[in-house]
Structures are given as structure tokens and as C-alpha cells.
Write an enzyme that holds these catalytic residues in place. Structure first.
Site, mmCIF file in Angstrom:
data_model
loop_
_atom_site.group_PDB
_atom_site.id
_atom_site.type_symbol
_atom_site.label_atom_id
_atom_site.label_comp_id
_atom_site.label_asym_id
_atom_site.label_seq_id
_atom_site.Cartn_x
_atom_site.Cartn_y
_atom_site.Cartn_z
ATOM 1 C CG ASP A 101 -1.840 -1.247 1.196
ATOM 2 O OD1 ASP A 101 -3.026 -1.108 0.877
ATOM 3 O OD2 ASP A 101 -1.344 -2.364 1.501
ATOM 4 C CG ASP B 240 -3.921 -1.401 -2.713
ATOM 5 O OD1 ASP B 240 -4.365 -1.979 -3.723
ATOM 6 O OD2 ASP B 240 -4.634 -1.116 -1.733
ATOM 7 C CE1 TYR C 20 -4.229 3.386 -1.848
ATOM 8 C CE2 TYR C 20 -2.003 2.602 -2.197
ATOM 9 C CZ TYR C 20 -3.190 2.539 -1.513
ATOM 10 O OH TYR C 20 -3.349 1.628 -0.524
ATOM 11 C CG ASN D 155 -8.231 -2.367 -3.017
ATOM 12 O OD1 ASN D 155 -7.233 -2.717 -2.385
ATOM 13 N ND2 ASN D 155 -8.870 -1.240 -2.746
ATOM 14 C CG HIS E 42 -4.090 -6.057 -1.535
ATOM 15 N ND1 HIS E 42 -3.072 -5.211 -1.131
ATOM 16 C CD2 HIS E 42 -5.237 -5.319 -1.471
ATOM 17 C CE1 HIS E 42 -3.567 -4.017 -0.853
ATOM 18 N NE2 HIS E 42 -4.875 -4.058 -1.044
ATOM 19 C CG HIS F 84 -9.947 -3.199 4.249
ATOM 20 N ND1 HIS F 84 -10.792 -2.897 3.212
ATOM 21 C CD2 HIS F 84 -8.941 -2.273 4.211
ATOM 22 C CE1 HIS F 84 -10.318 -1.837 2.563
ATOM 23 N NE2 HIS F 84 -9.217 -1.438 3.142
ATOM 24 C CG HIS G 33 -7.058 -4.548 1.753
ATOM 25 N ND1 HIS G 33 -7.241 -3.656 0.723
ATOM 26 C CD2 HIS G 33 -8.296 -5.080 2.013
ATOM 27 C CE1 HIS G 33 -8.518 -3.645 0.376
ATOM 28 N NE2 HIS G 33 -9.177 -4.493 1.138
ATOM 29 C CB VAL G 34 -5.361 -3.329 7.314
ATOM 30 C CG1 VAL G 34 -5.469 -2.484 8.577
ATOM 31 C CG2 VAL G 34 -6.608 -4.174 7.111
ATOM 32 C CG HIS G 35 -3.940 1.887 4.530
ATOM 33 N ND1 HIS G 35 -4.841 2.783 3.999
ATOM 34 C CD2 HIS G 35 -3.742 0.944 3.560
ATOM 35 C CE1 HIS G 35 -5.161 2.412 2.768
ATOM 36 N NE2 HIS G 35 -4.513 1.298 2.489
#
Length: 547
Positions: free
Chosen positions: A206, A233, A236, A290, A372, A382, A409-411
Site C-alpha cells: 500500500d 496497492d 494509487y 484493489n 493483498h 476491511h 490492504h489495512v494501512h
């Protein structure tokens, strides 16, 4: 520091204790002990977000010095990147020509320049030469207010005959123009063996292109990895113009009449330039997230991801850029796709089953999976979003005794106790969420077990695939969708940006270190550190006897 241990999973045998003492350097320089997974399961521990830090930062402007095109001639290679193919071969990729953005765009002729790599083991002495293929792609939005894009020429060349643990020097481009890159070097990885491992493997997810991203990548490069794994990710690009660079999506504000979300493709080119100082010297392995979906009006998805990155899909038998495998010394990686069919009746599952059945743990003792989205996640963001995927695939990974599973996915950061099917299990994988690379959407700070922070079962639905929210059937959260305290399977979590480094010591011990961005200027400082210990004699795989 990592959390203190709770009750242990098992009582080690005398032989296991002797092996542990003989093979594990367990002390820091100051004499402080580094915990191991044998000390677990650990009491859940949380380090709350430091309010003195910013939750995020703005996107770097497109004319930032690290994002601008610096070549005088568009024929010269840029965005140079390496990727592993087989233990004796490597992909070299780059871009030439100029991308075009506008209402009416015409693709450039991909045959205008050839794709060549010259390489050898001595500076300036290129004894080997290979040619490859080139392509272009377009991202099209036939709606008022949205602009179309066509890429420069994307080149992919497979170079082979590489010797293990060897430095190679190379140039890429078209020698007939001439338009060749400056000389660059890379080091090959060791051959698959229980006694040989990459120096350091970096994990990050991410990323995006913000000021926080620059800190993450600079810090990562300082740690001198020999391989980089990005868990989805990447750029962006689909957030850049629709958010205005402020981190909160407002697509409907910007383009109220457009039925599709625009993605600003020049960010892909900017990201390639930004990453080149790292990726031209160190192989980078990626998996889609995503933000790589990027739907076009024609229904085409993942076009940028599919065309820009060379991955060993054919080499690993998957024939898909969305999932594949590779070896890095004594570590076998499986890269799993969460945004294509993952059901047990599908092609990915059949490929994964076949791939895992071929793994010889006497040659590659370590088995690592990446994807991801996380299957285990105690943040509100999420939460249980990919429960369907877990239900389809987890048992297969458990049967083959996958050691570590990385996700993004989770930041934020989170490391789990060994777990299988939401039950603490000494033979379960260690799940690690490392989606804290620094993107525009800011760091996640809310936990699902905080008061009034438990999402509803319909809140987190994947862009692709189904939703399978569940209430827990046993334990302290029985009958509930969320725990009312940090779950027992969550060993440690913290809301900070950073990256991780895995140093495999031998066939049973690997040192995992999570480096926070705020520690970049502090020597010997880290956010989390633990030895992950394999127990092949205890955790005998029911799927294979080749241990």
C-alpha cells in the site's frame, strides 16, 4: 517492544531445546533477549497511534524531482525494474517513449525500438546479450471530463544463464539508435537449498506516492534488501485526481456524471521513476491489490498492472499475472490473487494445490504466502472483508504447513499468533499485515474491538468476490461479530507507517523486524522484532511427507 508471552503452545522436547540453543542467536547487542514464536502465544498488545505524528501526507506533485522524466531523449530507458524468473534467470523491464494524455490518443508503435539487454560479470564487459518483447496499452474513458491515456513502450527481456550469488553488470535499451541505459548492477540470489537464503527480504504494501512513501522507501533501501516483495496497492493512480490529493475519495464531487472512476495513469510512470533507484538493482515481486483493478468503460481491468510487470507466471505453471510462485534460495513463495477466482473449483486453487504438492521442504524448507487483503485483522478497516477467501483456501495452506502469510490492504501493522481457523495452533501460520507503506488514504487507527468501532457485516464488501461475514462460534467472542477486546490471535498491532525485513537464518529460524518510519534516524530501533521458528518435527504436513 513486542508483547510479553502468555501460556506456551507446547512443551518442547529436550531435542528441540538443544536444537534451539545450538542454532539461534537470541540476544541483541545490549543483551536484551529477542522473543521467538516458541514463546507464544503472546498476550495481545497494542501500541496506540502517536498523536504527535501525522496520520498521512499529501501526494507528491507530478513535477516532483523524484517523479519527473529526466532523460533528454525519450528513446532512453527509464522506469527500469528487475523481477525473478527462475533461480538462473531474471526479467528486466523498462519504458521508452512518451505517454500521451488527452481526449483523443493514438497508441505509439511498440516496434519503433528494440528490446535488448547486455550483461556480464565484469564492468563494461557484456559477454551475454538477450532480446525480448515490447507492448503498449491504453486506458480509455469515453465520458465528458475524463481523459484517456496511452503508454510509452513497455519492454520485457528475460536474461538467463545467471550464476548464483554473483554480481552482474547490465545495460538495457536499443543499441541501434543508440539508446542504451547507463551501466547498472545486481546480485543474483542463491540457488534453492536448505543452507542458502537471501541476505534480507523486504516486505511492504500500500505504497502510493506521498511524502510518507518517500520515507518508507528510503528507509527500506537503507536496510539493503536483496529482494523486495510488494503485497499490492502500488501507485494509487486511481486516487490521484479523484481525491485531489487529500486522502478522502470524492469521485462524485469531481465527475458527477461519469459512470466510471477515472485513474490518472501518469502516476504509474511517476511511480516507476520513483522506484527505479531500488528496482533497477534489486528484484521486485508484486501481487495485485484493489487499487490495481482500474476498470475501463469496455470492462477491461488490471491493464496497467498486467502490462507493466513481468512475473514468473509461465515459469511457475500458473499462466496468470494474478497468482504465481518462485524460489528465493531456500524459501518458496506463493503469490495469491484475491481479485480473481479463488474458489476451490477454480483455476487458481487447482494451480495452488499442484504447486504446493511439488514443494520439497528438504530443498526449500520455508514456505511463504502473500496476498493483498488479510484474512486475520482486528482493525475496523476491511474487517472480515475476505472471509470468503479464507474459507476457501486456508485449509490447503495449513495442510502444507505454510510458515508465514503476508498481506496489506489495512494501512497499519499487525502480527498474529500462530493460528488456524480462528484457533490458536502451534502449527498454524504466522500472519503479518504490512499495508503501512504510506499511501494517500492515511494510517488506520480504529480497532474493531474498540467501543462503537465494530463494523456491521455489510460494511466491508470486496470490489470483486463475495462476502461471508461470520459470528464467532466459540471463545470470548462467541455469538458476536467482533471481540470486545483485542482478540487472542492478535499478538501485536500498531498504527504507524513502515516496512518489514525478513532474515532467514537457517532451515528453522528467521528473524522478522518491522521498521517504523519514525525510527528512520534511530540506530538499532524498530517497532517489532521476533524470531519465527519452524517446527517440522512437530508440525508434520498431512499433505506431503517431503520434510
Amino acid at each position: 517492544m513486542p508483547p510479553a508471552p502468555a501460556t506456551s503452545f507446547i512443551i518442547p522436547t529436550p531435542l528441540q531445546m538443544l536444537i534451539a540453543v545450538a542454532t539461534m542467536p537470541l540476544l541483541l547487542a545490549g543483551g536484551e533477549s529477542i522473543p521467538t514464536t516458541l514463546d507464544g502465544p503472546f498476550k495481545p498488545s497494542t501500541r496506540r497511534f502517536d498523536p504527535s505524528l501525522r496520520r498521512g501526507s499529501d501526494d507528491l506533485p507530478i513535477d516532483h524531482p523524484r517523479l519527473r522524466k529526466s532523460n533528454v531523449s525519450s528513446d532512453l530507458p527509464e522506469q527500469i525494474a528487475l523481477a525473478l524468473s527462475t533461480p538462473s534467470s531474471m526479467w528486466v523491464s523498462w519504458v521508452t517513449g512518451d505517454a500521451v494524455v488527452g481526449k483523443d490518443v493514438k497508441p505509439i508503435d511498440a516496434t519503433l525500438l528494440s528490446s535488448e539487454v547486455w550483461y556480464g560479470k565484469e564492468k563494461g564487459n557484456y559477454t551475454l546479450k538477450k532480446k525480448g518483447n515490447a507492448t503498449v496499452y491504453s486506458q480509455l474513458y469515453p465520458f465528458d471530463g475524463l481523459l484517456n491515456y496511452t503508454s510509452g513502450i513497455i519492454h520485457h527481456v528475460l536474461i538467463d544463464g545467471l550464476e548464483p550469488d554473483t554480481k552482474y553488470y547490465y545495460r538495457c535499451g536499443d543499441s541501434s539508435v543508440p539508446a542504451m541505459s547507463e551501466e547498472i548492477s545486481f546480485d543474483t540470489l542463491p540457488l534453492p537449498s536448505k543452507d542458502s537464503y537471501p541476505h534480507r527480504i523486504a516486505f511492504v504494501g500500500d505504497l502510493g506516492l506521498t511524502s510518507n512513501t518517500t520515507t518508507t522507501i528510503d528507509h527500506l533501501m537503507d536496510n539493503d534488501p536483496s529482494l523486495v516483495v510488494i503485497v499490492g496497492d502500488l501507485t494509487y493512480a486511481n486516487q490521484y485526481r479523484t481525491t485531489g490529493g487529500k486522502g478522502a475519495s470524492c469521485f462524485s464531487c469531481s465527475f458527477p456524471d461519469a459512470p466510471i472512476r477515472e485513474t490518472y495513469q501518469p502516476r504509474w510512470d511517476a511511480w516507476g521513476r520513483f522506484m527505479e533507484p531500488l528496482t533497477s538493482k534489486v528484484p521486485m515481486m508484486v501481487i495485485e491489490g484493489n487499487h490495481e483493478i482500474e476498470p475501463q468503460a469496455s470492462g477491461v481491468t488490471f491493464k496497467s498492472y498486467s502490462e507493466r510487470f513481468a512475473v514468473p507466471s509461465t515459469e511457475s505453471g500458473s499462466n496468470s499475472n494474478f497468482y504465481y510462485s518462485f524460489d528465493a534460495g531456500g524459501v518458496h513463495f506463493v503469490m495469491l490473487g484475491a481479485y480473481v477466482d479463488y474458489n476451490q473449483t477454480g483455476a487458481q486453487y487447482a494451480w495452488l494445490k499442484e504447486d504446493l504438492s511439488k514443494v520439497d521442504r528438504a530443498v526449500t524448507p520455508w514456505l511463504v504466502a502473500t496476498m493483498h487483503p488479510p484474512w486475520y485483522n482486528s482493525y475496523s478497516s476491511h474487517y472480515q472483508e475476505f472471509e470468503c477467501m479464507r474459507q476457501e483456501m486456508e485449509e490447503l495452506l495449513y495442510q502444507h504447513r505454510v510458515d508465514i502469510i503476508f498481506a496489506g490492504h489495512v494501512h497499519a501493522y499487525e502480527r498474529m499468533n500462530r493460528i488456524y481457523n480462528y484457533t490458536l495452533d502451534p502449527c498454524g501460520a504466522v500472519y503479518i499485515t504490512i499495508g503501512d507503506g504510506g499511501n494517500i488514504e492515511k494510517v488506520d487507527v480504529d480497532f474493531a474491538d474498540d467501543p462503537e468501532k465494530c463494523p456491521s457485516p455489510g460494511d466491508n464488501v470486496p470490489e470483486i468476490g463475495g462476502s461471508c461475514p461470520l459470528n464467532f462460534t466459540s471463545g470470548p467472542a462467541k455469538g458476536k461479530f467482533c471481540w470486545d477486546r483485542q482478540p487472542d490471535w492478535s499478538a501485536f498491532r500498531e498504527s504507524s507507517f513502515g516496512h518489514g525485513i525478513l532474515e532467514v537464518m537457517n532451515s528453522t529460524y528467521a528473524l522478522w523486524t518491522w521498521h517504523r518510519n519514525q525510527d528512520v534516524y534511530k540506530d538499532d530501533s524498530y517497532g517489532d522484532q521476533i524470531y519465527i521458528v519452524r517446527q517440522p518435527n512437530l508440525c508434520i504436513s498431512p499433505a506431503t511427507s517431503r520434510y
